[in-house]
Structure formats: C-alpha cells, structure tokens
Design a protein around this motif. Structure first.
Motif, mmCIF file in Angstrom:
data_model
loop_
_atom_site.group_PDB
_atom_site.id
_atom_site.type_symbol
_atom_site.label_atom_id
_atom_site.label_comp_id
_atom_site.label_asym_id
_atom_site.label_seq_id
_atom_site.Cartn_x
_atom_site.Cartn_y
_atom_site.Cartn_z
ATOM 1 N N GLN A 37 -55.994 42.466 -82.208
ATOM 2 C CA GLN A 37 -54.590 42.143 -82.420
ATOM 3 C C GLN A 37 -53.622 42.789 -81.436
ATOM 4 O O GLN A 37 -52.415 42.794 -81.672
ATOM 5 C CB GLN A 37 -54.200 42.497 -83.858
ATOM 6 N N ASP A 38 -54.123 43.319 -80.331
ATOM 7 C CA ASP A 38 -53.205 43.806 -79.307
ATOM 8 C C ASP A 38 -52.678 42.623 -78.502
ATOM 9 O O ASP A 38 -53.320 41.575 -78.406
ATOM 10 C CB ASP A 38 -53.899 44.810 -78.390
ATOM 11 N N TRP A 39 -51.497 42.779 -77.920
ATOM 12 C CA TRP A 39 -50.829 41.682 -77.221
ATOM 13 C C TRP A 39 -51.693 41.083 -76.113
ATOM 14 O O TRP A 39 -51.846 39.865 -76.009
ATOM 15 C CB TRP A 39 -49.490 42.149 -76.643
ATOM 16 N N ASP A 40 -52.269 41.932 -75.260
ATOM 17 C CA ASP A 40 -53.015 41.425 -74.108
ATOM 18 C C ASP A 40 -54.206 40.578 -74.534
ATOM 19 O O ASP A 40 -54.472 39.519 -73.942
ATOM 20 C CB ASP A 40 -53.490 42.592 -73.229
ATOM 21 N N PRO A 83 -44.972 41.483 -84.198
ATOM 22 C CA PRO A 83 -44.807 41.396 -82.733
ATOM 23 C C PRO A 83 -45.873 40.561 -82.034
ATOM 24 O O PRO A 83 -45.613 39.997 -80.968
ATOM 25 C CB PRO A 83 -44.878 42.861 -82.288
ATOM 26 N N THR A 84 -47.071 40.476 -82.628
ATOM 27 C CA THR A 84 -48.147 39.696 -82.010
ATOM 28 C C THR A 84 -48.427 38.410 -82.788
ATOM 29 O O THR A 84 -49.540 37.885 -82.753
ATOM 30 C CB THR A 84 -49.437 40.531 -81.922
ATOM 31 N N SER A 85 -47.431 37.893 -83.488
ATOM 32 C CA SER A 85 -47.620 36.643 -84.234
ATOM 33 C C SER A 85 -47.967 35.507 -83.272
ATOM 34 O O SER A 85 -47.632 35.540 -82.082
ATOM 35 C CB SER A 85 -46.347 36.286 -85.004
ATOM 36 N N HIS A 86 -48.624 34.486 -83.812
ATOM 37 C CA HIS A 86 -49.032 33.359 -82.965
ATOM 38 C C HIS A 86 -47.840 32.702 -82.289
ATOM 39 O O HIS A 86 -47.915 32.320 -81.116
ATOM 40 C CB HIS A 86 -49.789 32.327 -83.805
ATOM 41 N N ARG A 87 -46.741 32.562 -83.004
ATOM 42 C CA ARG A 87 -45.577 31.916 -82.401
ATOM 43 C C ARG A 87 -45.083 32.695 -81.187
ATOM 44 O O ARG A 87 -44.821 32.115 -80.126
ATOM 45 C CB ARG A 87 -44.475 31.745 -83.449
ATOM 46 N N LYS A 88 -44.944 34.008 -81.337
ATOM 47 C CA LYS A 88 -44.435 34.816 -80.222
ATOM 48 C C LYS A 88 -45.378 34.769 -79.023
ATOM 49 O O LYS A 88 -44.951 34.584 -77.873
ATOM 50 C CB LYS A 88 -44.232 36.263 -80.677
ATOM 51 N N VAL A 89 -46.669 34.944 -79.274
ATOM 52 C CA VAL A 89 -47.637 35.000 -78.175
ATOM 53 C C VAL A 89 -47.797 33.635 -77.506
ATOM 54 O O VAL A 89 -47.763 33.519 -76.274
ATOM 55 C CB VAL A 89 -49.006 35.502 -78.686
ATOM 56 N N SER A 90 -47.954 32.588 -78.306
ATOM 57 C CA SER A 90 -48.233 31.264 -77.731
ATOM 58 C C SER A 90 -47.034 30.703 -76.977
ATOM 59 O O SER A 90 -47.197 30.053 -75.938
ATOM 60 C CB SER A 90 -48.677 30.289 -78.822
ATOM 61 N N ILE A 91 -45.839 30.946 -77.481
ATOM 62 C CA ILE A 91 -44.652 30.460 -76.769
ATOM 63 C C ILE A 91 -44.552 31.125 -75.403
ATOM 64 O O ILE A 91 -44.299 30.468 -74.387
ATOM 65 C CB ILE A 91 -43.375 30.700 -77.596
ATOM 66 N N LEU A 129 -38.912 34.486 -83.363
ATOM 67 C CA LEU A 129 -39.086 34.500 -81.909
ATOM 68 C C LEU A 129 -39.156 35.908 -81.332
ATOM 69 O O LEU A 129 -39.755 36.114 -80.271
ATOM 70 C CB LEU A 129 -37.937 33.747 -81.239
ATOM 71 N N GLY A 130 -38.542 36.864 -82.011
ATOM 72 C CA GLY A 130 -38.409 38.199 -81.450
ATOM 73 C C GLY A 130 -37.155 38.294 -80.593
ATOM 74 O O GLY A 130 -36.623 37.283 -80.121
ATOM 75 N N GLU A 131 -36.680 39.507 -80.405
ATOM 76 C CA GLU A 131 -35.419 39.731 -79.683
ATOM 77 C C GLU A 131 -35.440 39.142 -78.276
ATOM 78 O O GLU A 131 -34.482 38.510 -77.835
ATOM 79 C CB GLU A 131 -35.130 41.234 -79.607
ATOM 80 N N GLU A 132 -36.539 39.340 -77.560
ATOM 81 C CA GLU A 132 -36.581 38.935 -76.152
ATOM 82 C C GLU A 132 -36.455 37.422 -75.997
ATOM 83 O O GLU A 132 -35.589 36.929 -75.260
ATOM 84 C CB GLU A 132 -37.880 39.434 -75.513
#
Length: 270
Positions: A37-40, A83-91, A129-132
C-alpha cells in the motif's frame, strides 16, 4: 443480541434474535491479500495496468495534442479517501500518460458520477482527490459533479434494444477520451459496484436510472448480488454499450478490486 451497524459516518445499534446469522465483511470471509500500500508500488501497478489494457490500445496511444478528456469519478459513498486510494493513484497515473502524449491540462475535466446521490460538495471533492489534485483543477473550473435532473446538459441517445432510455452527460459524450475511474467493491445490499454500472448509474438521467434501480428489477428472483447475469446487470451492460456505440468509441476504464478497507487487491484497465 445487540449489533452495531455502519450508518453514515458512525454506527447504529439494533437488538436482534440470538439466532441471527451475522456476516461481517472481511471477517466472516477474509479478503484476499491486498497489494503493497505504499504510493510507489500502487502507482507502478496502476501504470502497468494502464499500459496493458484489455481489449483496446493503451491510454497513451489514444491521447494526442488537442484531444479532450473527461475523468468520470465515483462519489464519496465507496472507494476510500486515504492518500493511496485508487482514485488518487489512478488519476495521477492517467494524467502522467496523457501529458506525455501531448494532452494539455486545459483540455481535461473531472466529473463526479453521483447519479441520483447528492451532488459532490467541495469538501467531498477535496477528500476524494486530495489537496494537490483538487488545487490543480478546481480553481480553473475543471471539477464538477453530474446532475441527473439537468436535461440541458444531457444527450438523449434514444433507447436500448430492450427499450430502456439512455440519456448521458453531455460533457462525457462530447469528449475524445472518456476515462472511467472505478472500483469493484462488495456491498451488502447490491453485490459489487464497478463495471458498466458506473456509467449506467453515475452519468445518466433519472429516467435511465429508473429503468433498473426499481423493485421490479431489484426484487426479481435472479437478483443475486454477486451475479453478473441478472436482469439488472444485463441492463447495465446494455446501457453502457449503447453509450459507447453512440459516442463512436469505448470508455477507457481503470478499475481496482478493493477490499473491505478500500485497499487495492488488483487493478485492471481496458
């Protein structure tokens, strides 16, 4: 026995007979092991999926300078906001591929596919989406939420062969590359979300939704929640494929199979 049920952002208690069958998602039947579940790790797994989609060219081959893109994103009901949700990572992974192919930021729109749920609030958009990502696109008016009662921003595509009305969001219909960011996640009342259910319920008119989210469809004997062949699932498929036929191109989907805690088990695109 007293049981606590998830309800809204909290719990609701109920007293039930001692012989009640209790099913606790992820506990009664354990979930399969999730991906690291880490971002990378998740970013790389998602990128691998996007670059090797099923049944269609990779996203980078579909993209080009001047192409317009609409990301269709599920609302806050399911899918997780970590922070590592599918929506955030895949987008982010999709954006990187689009930019590399020459798509410009100004030609991208984010559309929350809330169907008949309340339209996404600004606070919910930021959570999902997260702040960024939110700050990159919100202040240039590139994030919005579908309105299933707004006929002016719909395209009437007639009916499926079965006779179900198909009216879909005009922004999605008009774009060159519609991207469905979805998830397949079990829920206790309707089986699994994901697949063509996303477009058939999330970006259509209430008349379209009324063809499947009604007792005469959902209370049939074939409505087994995990079935892919019930009348309800068949209607989803027919509506989604009708949209693609009228658009003249398919949706590009990036779906993750999620566990009880909205962690990615597997990621599939195409």
């Amino acid at each position: 026995m007293k049981l606590d049920f998830e309800y809204g952002h909290g719990l609701m208690s109920a007293n039930l007979p001692d012989n009640t069958d209790v099913f606790i998602p992820g506990t009664t039947v354990p979930d399969p092991e999730c991906l690291p579940q880490d971002w990378d790790s998740l970013y790389n797994a998602t990128l691998e999926s996007i670059r090797n989609p099923m049944g269609m060219p990779p996203l980078k081959e579909l993209a080009a300078p001047g192409k317009t893109v609409v990301f269709v994103i599920p609302d806050i009901v399911k899918g997780g906001c970590q922070p590592t949700s599918h929506r955030k990572v895949s987008i982010r992974a999709c954006l990187d591929e689009l930019y590399a192919a020459g798509v410009e930021k100004k030609d991208i729109l984010f559309m929350f596919s809330n169907g008949l749920h309340p339209r996404a609030t600004v606070s919910e958009m930021k959570q999902i989406l997260g702040e960024e990502l939110f700050n990159e696109f919100y202040w240039t008016n590139q994030i919005t939420s579908h309105d299933s009662e707004d006929y002016e921003h719909m395209v009437d595509l007639g009916t499926t062969k079965r006779g179900d009305p198909v009216l879909m969001n005009k922004y999605v219909f008009d774009c060159d590359i519609p991207i469905l960011i979805g998830h397949t996640q079990g829920n206790p009342y309707g089986g699994y979300s994901g697949g063509y259910k996303h477009c058939a319920t999330g970006i259509t008119h209430w008349r379209s939704i009324a063809s499947h989210h009604v007792p005469k469809v959902m209370h049939r004997d074939d409505f087994t929640p995990v079935s892919g062949h019930s009348l309800m699932r068949t209607k989803f498929d027919e509506i989604g494929m009708h949209m693609e036929e009228k658009m003249g191109h398919p949706f590009f989907c990036c779906d993750a199979v999620l566990d009880t805690y909205s962690r990615q088990i597997a990621i599939f695109s195409g």
